[in-house]
Design an enzyme around this catalytic site. Structure first.
Site, PDB file in Angstrom:
ATOM      1  N   CYS A  22      -4.484   0.216  11.278  1.00 49.73           N
ATOM      2  CA  CYS A  22      -5.699   1.016  11.402  1.00 49.73           C
ATOM      3  C   CYS A  22      -6.792   0.229  12.125  1.00 49.73           C
ATOM      4  O   CYS A  22      -6.810  -0.997  12.085  1.00 49.73           O
ATOM      5  CB  CYS A  22      -6.213   1.422  10.020  1.00 49.73           C
ATOM      6  N   CYS A  69      -5.359   5.508  13.073  1.00 48.87           N
ATOM      7  CA  CYS A  69      -6.083   5.708  11.817  1.00 48.87           C
ATOM      8  C   CYS A  69      -7.333   4.834  11.788  1.00 48.87           C
ATOM      9  O   CYS A  69      -7.415   3.846  12.513  1.00 48.87           O
ATOM     10  CB  CYS A  69      -5.180   5.417  10.621  1.00 48.87           C
TER      11      CYS A  69
END
Ligand code: N1C
Length: 263
Positions: free
Chosen positions: A82, A163
């Site tokens: 992420c 993400c």
């Protein structure tokens, strides 16, 4: 004895398949898996090459579909942490120089799939040997050619996998506007970011050192991009000439006024 001459290969407008494609793909795959990211573990480069080959050899290069690439994408996929995904449009050189110097960010070319395919091309032909080394179709000749379908599909999967905070490097010196809805970024990536996983999109709008600043963060195409992304529930920020990237541009233009510390 007379050798039988098969039907001639099609002639297209784009460059043909990269010479030694198999060796290039295998070499890049092994170097990525063994030297760059040994933590990736069990990637079968030979299988990956075979699945790429089977996606296009002996096929009409105007009839390629995402299904052709499914086995390849499946084999080559790996997790992306992420907050590290970096998207771009019309900043190819700069963005890749930046990810080389800053390990905090990954472009598609820093994943196994993009790393293998970067600046390489391939296409097939129904006649022997099934690979056309002379020419390949341009996008204007047919949309469903092996390279266009590959980049569209890889870009879609890359965007879906993002993400946290996603970064985007755009080019403010492009006359037609920094954000173009016909680009892969504008037509595929922004619509495949998952609002349940991605919270923010940070735009870095870079202009060429000494080049025109056709557009800034308050420009028209950036406004359109912001409204598309806000409608999809992302938080947006935009920075003109993000300093860490501009300093990299300044390596090549140290004396330019834009690169002076005191003005
Ligand atoms: O059409 P674009 O840019 O907006 O595509 C860039 C966008 C990036 O965020 C990447 O994640 O889409 C992904 N991507 C690539 O990583 C890539 N590498 C090489 C898309 N295309 C890529 N290419 C080739 O460059 C491919 O042939 C495609 O058509 C061009 C797009 O470049 P662009 O117009 O600057």
């Amino acid at each position: 004895e007379k050798q039988e001459v098969g039907p001639k290969m099609m002639k297209w407008k784009d460059r043909g398949t990269t010479k030694n494609l198999q060796e290039v793909i295998l070499g890049r795959c092994y170097s990525y898996v063994m030297a760059r990211y040994p933590q990736l573990g069990d990637k079968d480069c030979l299988k990956i090459w075979e699945s790429l080959k089977h996606a296009f050899i002996y096929k009409n290069p105007c009839n390629i579909t995402s299904e052709d690439y499914e086995p390849l994408m499946e084999l080559a996929t790996h997790p992306i942490p992420c907050n590290k995904s970096l998207l771009w449009s019309k900043t190819s050189d700069l963005v890749h120089r930046y990810t080389k110097s800053n390990q905090n960010f990954l472009t598609l070319e820093d994943t196994l799939l993009g790393y293998m395919a970067d600046r390489v091309s391939w296409c097939g032909d129904p006649s022997d040997p099934g690979i056309n080394y002379e020419s390949c179709p341009k996008r204007s000749e047919c949309e469903s050619n092996p390279n266009s379908v590959f980049w569209k599909m890889a870009s879609k999967l890359f965007a879906e996998a993002a993400c946290g905070v996603v970064q985007v490097m755009l080019n403010g010196s492009v006359e037609a506007g920094a954000f173009r809805s016909s680009s892969i970024f504008g037509s595929i990536e922004i619509f495949n970011l998952n609002p349940d996983k991605v919270s923010e999109v940070h735009i870095w709008l870079m202009h060429d050192i000494g080049g025109p600043q056709s557009e800034s963060c308050s420009g028209h195409s950036i406004k359109r991009l912001k409204s598309i992304l806000e409608d999809r529930n992302f938080k947006i920020t935009c920075v003109d000439n993000y300093r860490p990237v501009q300093l990299l541009q300044c390596v090549h233009n140290p004396d330019h006024t834009d690169c002076r510390l005191c003005t």
